[in-house]
Design a protein around this motif. Structure first.
Motif, PDB file in Angstrom:
ATOM      1  N   TRP A 223       0.842  -1.199   0.000  1.00 15.39           N
ATOM      2  CA  TRP A 223       0.000   0.000   0.000  1.00 15.39           C
ATOM      3  C   TRP A 223       0.873   1.242   0.000  1.00 15.39           C
ATOM      4  O   TRP A 223       0.585   2.219  -0.708  1.00 15.39           O
ATOM      5  N   ASP A 226       2.291   1.850  -3.471  1.00 21.52           N
ATOM      6  CA  ASP A 226       1.271   2.293  -4.417  1.00 21.52           C
ATOM      7  C   ASP A 226       0.815   3.718  -4.152  1.00 21.52           C
ATOM      8  O   ASP A 226       0.482   4.457  -5.085  1.00 21.52           O
ATOM      9  N   ASN A 227       0.777   4.121  -2.898  1.00 20.25           N
ATOM     10  CA  ASN A 227       0.226   5.422  -2.534  1.00 20.25           C
ATOM     11  C   ASN A 227       1.259   6.488  -2.210  1.00 20.25           C
ATOM     12  O   ASN A 227       0.900   7.671  -2.109  1.00 20.25           O
ATOM     13  N   ARG A 228       2.520   6.100  -2.027  1.00 16.21           N
ATOM     14  CA  ARG A 228       3.511   7.080  -1.598  1.00 16.21           C
ATOM     15  C   ARG A 228       4.760   7.164  -2.494  1.00 16.21           C
ATOM     16  O   ARG A 228       5.513   8.120  -2.375  1.00 16.21           O
TER      17      ARG A 228
END
Length: 302
Positions: A223, A226-228
């Motif tokens: 996660w 993917d997000n950072r």
């Protein structure tokens, strides 16, 4: 059922404000309280614009008066104790048979203390820390880790569904908080590795978007990646979960590890890395700002 339940929500921060709003949208009768009058006024305006009916109490006790379930989502152990046990705390206003659900990330010791205090008054208790960040709260997609009795969770779960993606009963009181500690330890370790990976790719002169595409489809995917990844490469950190709060959470995790006679060397090391970022003025930045502790080297070949 939502029309028949009276809900109090204490703490309208980055997480609590959106969560309380989801409860009102689901049709529950909600009365809120927040220590900061300015933040309470902000949420009054937001909810008024949506024509949501949310009442406000002048004190935690006033908000909790007559509530079937009281939710709390504040800062730390001391904040929870003040909100629950203080002169205007919720426990003094709650009726026998009501339920207290604490969404704050706290120590497991405090969760067990709250469970005992509630039981003495015939009040149910669930410790229910959440994961998913501000986006999860806004979108109603939080993961909730719960400690307490099965009966108490059965009462809370249909209500928490208003802002949950997943609700898991981990065990007795304190188990939800301990699971959240494990969650934060995982995040800290992943972000440390991700920070070093970003700097390696930069120094080697790699196309950072292509590097992400190449590695995110395999075992390194997470996660956080993917997000950072993209925001870390752009040096953007003015959002998300603050380092100050992560250090608070890691402090609870390290204390619980010590209580259990365990070593947690990776968590302790990353906690100190975060302390360095705090000392440089980054305490309110997202946890992905851990990468700023590592100097950037730009490849001469790139």
């Amino acid at each position: 059922m939502s029309e028949n339940l009276s809900i109090a929500f204490i703490g309208l921060g980055v997480m609590g404000g959106p969560m309380a709003g989801h409860l009102a949208r689901a049709g529950y009768s909600v009365t809120a309280y927040n220590r900061s009058a300015a933040r309470a006024a902000k949420w009054r305006e937001v909810w008024a614009a949506e024509r949501l009916k949310v009442g406000f109490g002048a004190t935690p006790a006033q908000a909790a008066q007559g509530a079937d379930i009281v939710f709390t989502c504040v800062g730390n152990d001391d904040d929870v104790r003040q909100i629950v046990f203080g002169a205007d705390g919720v426990l003094g206003a709650m009726a026998e048979g009501s339920l207290l659900v604490d969404h704050t990330t706290t120590s497991a010791d405090l969760a067990r203390e709250l469970d005992g205090a509630c039981a003495a008054k015939g009040i149910g208790f669930v410790d229910a820390p959440v994961s998913g960040g501000e986006a999860g709260a806004v979108n109603g997609k939080l993961a909730i880790m719960c400690g307490g009795s099965a009966d108490d969770l059965a009462r809370a779960e249909p209500v928490m569904d208003a802002y949950a993606k997943a609700i898991v009963h981990v065990g007795p009181a304190g188990a939800g908080q301990t699971a959240k500690m494990a969650n934060q330890m995982c995040i800290a370790g992943v972000l440390a590795g991700l920070s070093e990976a970003v700097r390696l790719a930069e120094a080697a002169g790699l196309d950072l978007d292509k590097t992400y595409e190449a590695i995110s489809g395999g075992a390194a995917q997470s996660w956080q990646m993917d997000n950072r990844w993209a925001t870390m490469t752009r040096n953007e950190f003015d959002f998300g979960f603050a380092i100050d709060w992560m250090r608070k959470d890691l402090g609870y995790a390290l204390a619980e590890a010590r209580r259990l006679g365990l070593a947690a060397p990776v968590t302790a090391l990353v906690d100190q890395f975060y302390a360095d970022v705090q000392a440089a003025g980054g305490g309110r930045k997202d946890t992905s700002a851990l990468v700023t502790r590592l100097p950037r080297r730009i490849s001469e070949e790139g």
